[in-house]
Design a protein around this motif. Sequence first.
Motif, PDB file in Angstrom:
ATOM      1  N   ILE A 118      28.730 -12.058 -27.216  1.00  0.00           N
ATOM      2  CA  ILE A 118      27.308 -11.732 -27.059  1.00  0.00           C
ATOM      3  C   ILE A 118      26.744 -12.355 -25.786  1.00  0.00           C
ATOM      4  N   ALA A 119      27.103 -13.609 -25.517  1.00  0.00           N
ATOM      5  CA  ALA A 119      26.588 -14.282 -24.322  1.00  0.00           C
ATOM      6  C   ALA A 119      27.032 -13.582 -23.043  1.00  0.00           C
ATOM      7  N   PHE A 120      28.299 -13.189 -22.993  1.00  0.00           N
ATOM      8  CA  PHE A 120      28.827 -12.585 -21.767  1.00  0.00           C
ATOM      9  C   PHE A 120      28.397 -11.135 -21.586  1.00  0.00           C
ATOM     10  N   LYS A 121      27.702 -10.597 -22.560  1.00  0.00           N
ATOM     11  CA  LYS A 121      27.081  -9.276 -22.332  1.00  0.00           C
ATOM     12  C   LYS A 121      26.003  -9.392 -21.273  1.00  0.00           C
ATOM     13  N   TRP A 122      25.399 -10.571 -21.159  1.00  0.00           N
ATOM     14  CA  TRP A 122      24.294 -10.771 -20.230  1.00  0.00           C
ATOM     15  C   TRP A 122      24.609 -11.781 -19.131  1.00  0.00           C
TER      16      TRP A 122
ATOM     17  N   SER B 192      33.848 -16.924 -31.138  1.00  0.00           N
ATOM     18  CA  SER B 192      34.237 -15.761 -30.339  1.00  0.00           C
ATOM     19  C   SER B 192      33.094 -14.749 -30.243  1.00  0.00           C
ATOM     20  N   LEU B 193      32.374 -14.542 -31.342  1.00  0.00           N
ATOM     21  CA  LEU B 193      31.260 -13.602 -31.306  1.00  0.00           C
ATOM     22  C   LEU B 193      30.099 -14.130 -30.465  1.00  0.00           C
TER      23      LEU B 193
ATOM     24  N   ALA C 273      43.402  -7.754 -29.169  1.00  0.00           N
ATOM     25  CA  ALA C 273      42.869  -6.632 -29.944  1.00  0.00           C
ATOM     26  C   ALA C 273      41.521  -6.997 -30.564  1.00  0.00           C
ATOM     27  N   TRP C 274      41.400  -8.216 -31.078  1.00  0.00           N
ATOM     28  CA  TRP C 274      40.134  -8.686 -31.670  1.00  0.00           C
ATOM     29  C   TRP C 274      39.008  -8.637 -30.643  1.00  0.00           C
ATOM     30  N   PHE C 275      39.248  -9.229 -29.475  1.00  0.00           N
ATOM     31  CA  PHE C 275      38.202  -9.267 -28.456  1.00  0.00           C
ATOM     32  C   PHE C 275      37.930  -7.881 -27.874  1.00  0.00           C
ATOM     33  N   THR C 276      38.965  -7.060 -27.763  1.00  0.00           N
ATOM     34  CA  THR C 276      38.767  -5.700 -27.260  1.00  0.00           C
ATOM     35  C   THR C 276      37.832  -4.927 -28.170  1.00  0.00           C
TER      36      THR C 276
END
Length: 227
Positions: free
Chosen positions: A29-33, A24-25, A128-131
């Motif tokens: 991180i990948a989808f930030k870019w 998930s992390l 909630a975790w992903f948020t």
Amino acid sequence: MASNIIRRVARLLAQAILWFVGLSLILVIAFKWIPVPVTATMVMDENSITKDWENLANIDPNLVAAVIASEDSKFCDHWGFDTEAIEQAARDNAKGGRIRGGSTISQQTAKNVFLWQGGGYLRKALEAWFTFWIEKVWGKERIIEVYLNVAETGIGTYGAEAGAQRYFGHSAARLSPDEASRMAAALPQPKKRAVINPSGWLARHGNSIERRIAIVQRDGLDSCVYD
């Protein structure tokens, strides 16, 4: 024998949790870019899919303001969760009748990107975790950019650009306050709410959002998006 089974189950559970946390992390991180290529909602959609990713710079600020006005006026102030809205929704739902939610744009983005539609305690916990993590890793500008690219804007239509082309025949880079407000008004139920020639309550709701666009922009309620 029983203790061995318990230890084995516990070890497998711990491994599964570690794998989930790590994967998930990595995705966050990948989808930030990287543009989000597809979501569970898109995959499960029975209609043919139309989508077109656009950078936030190519999406009219009127739509950003309209979505904030309609969905989450405290977007720039909260840390992913609007506790007052959640508590109010819980009180209203306890009275019975129409169920309402208290989800922020951040929560909706987490759900749309990483999870599935529908309720349930498991999905809400994962949401909630992903948020929490997209707030920490992405920041507000990226959250609204992703939201406006993966949100369902019509039957088989995803994202601001595809929606603008479908309804108005031009790019999301130039949406009038009226156009932006009508798109925002339809977002909660894009398969049922009309964007073109809405009537009754939906038309009044769109007009209310259009008036609030000016308030959002005047009071800087979208300032975190354009820092």
